[in-house]
Design an enzyme around this catalytic site. Structure first.
Site, PDB file in Angstrom:
ATOM      1  N   ASP A   1       0.759  -1.275  -0.126  1.00  0.00           N
ATOM      2  CA  ASP A   1      -0.038  -0.002  -0.132  1.00  0.00           C
ATOM      3  C   ASP A   1       0.698   1.245  -0.088  1.00  0.00           C
ATOM      4  O   ASP A   1       0.546   2.091  -0.814  1.00  0.00           O
ATOM      5  CB  ASP A   1      -0.896   0.021   1.107  1.00  0.00           C
ATOM      6  CG  ASP A   1      -1.964   1.009   1.262  1.00  0.00           C
ATOM      7  OD1 ASP A   1      -3.033   0.645   0.533  1.00  0.00           O
ATOM      8  OD2 ASP A   1      -1.778   2.215   1.497  1.00  0.00           O
TER       9      ASP A   1
ATOM     10  N   ALA B   1      -4.812   2.458  -0.815  1.00  0.00           N
ATOM     11  CA  ALA B   1      -5.010   1.816  -2.107  1.00  0.00           C
ATOM     12  C   ALA B   1      -5.717   0.347  -2.106  1.00  0.00           C
ATOM     13  O   ALA B   1      -6.422  -0.093  -2.903  1.00  0.00           O
ATOM     14  CB  ALA B   1      -3.457   1.578  -2.648  1.00  0.00           C
ATOM     15  N   ASP B   2      -5.270  -0.443  -0.822  1.00  0.00           N
ATOM     16  CA  ASP B   2      -5.883  -1.758  -0.780  1.00  0.00           C
ATOM     17  C   ASP B   2      -7.333  -1.709  -0.644  1.00  0.00           C
ATOM     18  O   ASP B   2      -7.898  -2.516  -1.648  1.00  0.00           O
ATOM     19  CB  ASP B   2      -5.389  -2.354   0.607  1.00  0.00           C
ATOM     20  CG  ASP B   2      -3.770  -2.973   0.349  1.00  0.00           C
ATOM     21  OD1 ASP B   2      -3.273  -2.844  -0.691  1.00  0.00           O
ATOM     22  OD2 ASP B   2      -3.214  -3.419   1.334  1.00  0.00           O
ATOM     23  N   PHE B   3      -7.849  -1.048   0.257  1.00  0.00           N
ATOM     24  CA  PHE B   3      -9.379  -1.041   0.432  1.00  0.00           C
ATOM     25  C   PHE B   3      -9.981  -0.085  -0.527  1.00  0.00           C
ATOM     26  O   PHE B   3     -11.052  -0.447  -0.920  1.00  0.00           O
ATOM     27  CB  PHE B   3      -9.780  -0.960   1.904  1.00  0.00           C
ATOM     28  CG  PHE B   3      -9.165  -1.861   2.791  1.00  0.00           C
ATOM     29  CD1 PHE B   3      -9.670  -2.927   2.848  1.00  0.00           C
ATOM     30  CD2 PHE B   3      -8.029  -1.475   3.484  1.00  0.00           C
ATOM     31  CE1 PHE B   3      -9.366  -3.662   3.621  1.00  0.00           C
ATOM     32  CE2 PHE B   3      -7.557  -2.489   4.270  1.00  0.00           C
ATOM     33  CZ  PHE B   3      -8.297  -3.859   4.335  1.00  0.00           C
TER      34      PHE B   3
ATOM     35  N   ALA C   1     -10.258  -2.511  -3.475  1.00  0.00           N
ATOM     36  CA  ALA C   1     -11.529  -3.735  -3.100  1.00  0.00           C
ATOM     37  C   ALA C   1     -12.679  -2.815  -3.757  1.00  0.00           C
ATOM     38  O   ALA C   1     -13.577  -3.510  -4.232  1.00  0.00           O
ATOM     39  CB  ALA C   1     -11.622  -3.901  -1.736  1.00  0.00           C
TER      40      ALA C   1
END
Length: 381
Positions: free
Chosen positions: A139, A166-168, A171
């Site tokens: 991230d 960035a990760d979530f 998603a």
């Protein structure tokens, strides 16, 4: 439920893909999580561990509502099972780097030729194309390349962001793309590729700053309208705890100043430099005379855009969150996606099962998806 009957084959690990498929599971999809042998998804073993047998609390949060099967994708017969599952799936979520699926014998293009209705969602750091498509990262790397990290912190140095933007964000982008692809498939009867770049997903959180830059503005960290440098939009310390003040508009700023007994600051909300610092100092000195909760008794009934800064341990006890059913019966945080009947205007959450044990009920899960008993027995040996 909105996605009842939709089958999702989840080939992702860690955070972005698993959270995306967790959201799909809460909307009613049947999510089958494929995990490697010898421990499964790495998230199962990241502390703190909880439950019996113990497994990572974060894994539990990200994988509730799914089923788990264990497949060794270096074993040809296990690859055959995975391919057959892809033939039964509506959606395949791939969290590998570009090209890995093909090396495993599960080329996405070939899978989509055999199953034309398959929606293939690839979640990667930089997207499926471009010179950096195969670069590894986490991230912090993606928000750095997205320009997001540069907006967070002091004038001297960017600060690491405390949540995985960035990760979530990726998603959420994956769920949006998958939803659009499902709608398109209803019209065309054909699946499509959903290409999710975690870096580009992080850029979405920078839309206001990017827009200003595109309009000729020179961004300066620590001097921007919404970065905490202005009296009307920042975090203030109280005798105990903190308050988040977002009184941008005069209709909110005025009542805020009335409550703290500083009406003379009405024209100072956006001041910078010495005048801004002087206004901040006056407000800060006043707010230190009471605790956060004492101030909220005064601010609560008034429209002035002031909220308490809750510790993570306090979030589940917030009356608003309780009323919205934020915490599930299995001690996870419910999806922010709420779909309900417009007449009742109430959200009736679907009960969601705990995160699956590694390969728990594997035979039944594979049989439910139409895998032959003979093939199931061959991979069990």
């Amino acid at each position: 439920m909105a996605l009842s009957g939709v089958r999702v084959l989840d080939l992702s690990r860690l955070a972005p893909g698993p959270y995306a498929t967790r959201l799909l599971a809460e909307m009613g999809a049947d999510v089958l999580k494929v995990e490697p042998p010898n421990g499964g998804d790495y998230m199962r073993w990241i502390p703190p561990l909880t439950g019996e047998p113990p497994q990572g609390a974060t894994f539990h949060e990200l994988n509730a509502g799914k089923r788990s099967v264990v497949l060794d994708l270096k074993n040809p017969e296990h690859v055959q099972v995975c391919e057959e599952l892809a033939m039964k799936a509506d959606i395949l979520v791939d969290g590998f780097r570009p090209g890995v699926m093909s090396k495993l014998g599960l080329d996405p293009s070939e899978l989509m030729q055999k199953n034309p209705r398959l929606i293939y969602c690839a979640i990667t750091g930089f997207g499926l194309t471009g010179p950096d498509a195969n670069r590894p990262g986490h991230d912090i790397n993606y928000v750095a390349r997205a320009g997001v990290l540069a907006t967070n912190g002091s004038e001297d140095i960017p600060h690491v962001i405390g949540v995985q933007v960035a990760d979530f964000g990726g998603a959420m982008v994956a769920v949006a793309g998958i939803s659009a692809a499902l709608y398109q498939r209803e019209k065309t009867q054909k699946g499509s590729v959903v290409d999710v770049s975690l870096t580009e997903s992080a850029m979405a959180f920078n839309a206001i700053n990017q827009g200003a830059v595109h309009g000729g503005h020179e961004h300066r960290r620590g001097h921007e309208l919404l970065d905490g440098s202005r009296p009307c939009y920042r975090v203030y310390q109280c005798k105990e705890g903190f308050l988040a003040v977002g009184a941008i508009e005069p209709k909110f700023w005025g009542p805020f100043l009335q409550i703290i007994d500083h009406p003379e600051l009405l024209d100072c909300g956006f001041d910078t430099g010495k005048p801004g610092l002087e206004a901040i100092e006056k407000i800060q000195k006043k707010l230190l005379t009471k605790t956060r909760d004492e101030w909220m008794e005064l601010f609560g009934p008034v429209d002035c855009c002031v909220e308490p800064v809750l510790d993570l341990s306090e979030v589940d006890q917030d009356p608003q969150h309780i009323a919205r059913g934020l915490l599930t019966d299995i001690n996870t945080t419910r999806s922010p996606i709420r779909i309900h009947e417009p007449i009742e205007n109430r959200f009736r959450p679907k009960p969601i099962s705990k995160s699956p044990g590694l390969g728990k009920d594997q035979k039944k899960s594979l049989a439910d998806w139409g895998i032959s008993p003979d093939l199931i027995s061959r991979i069990e040996t």
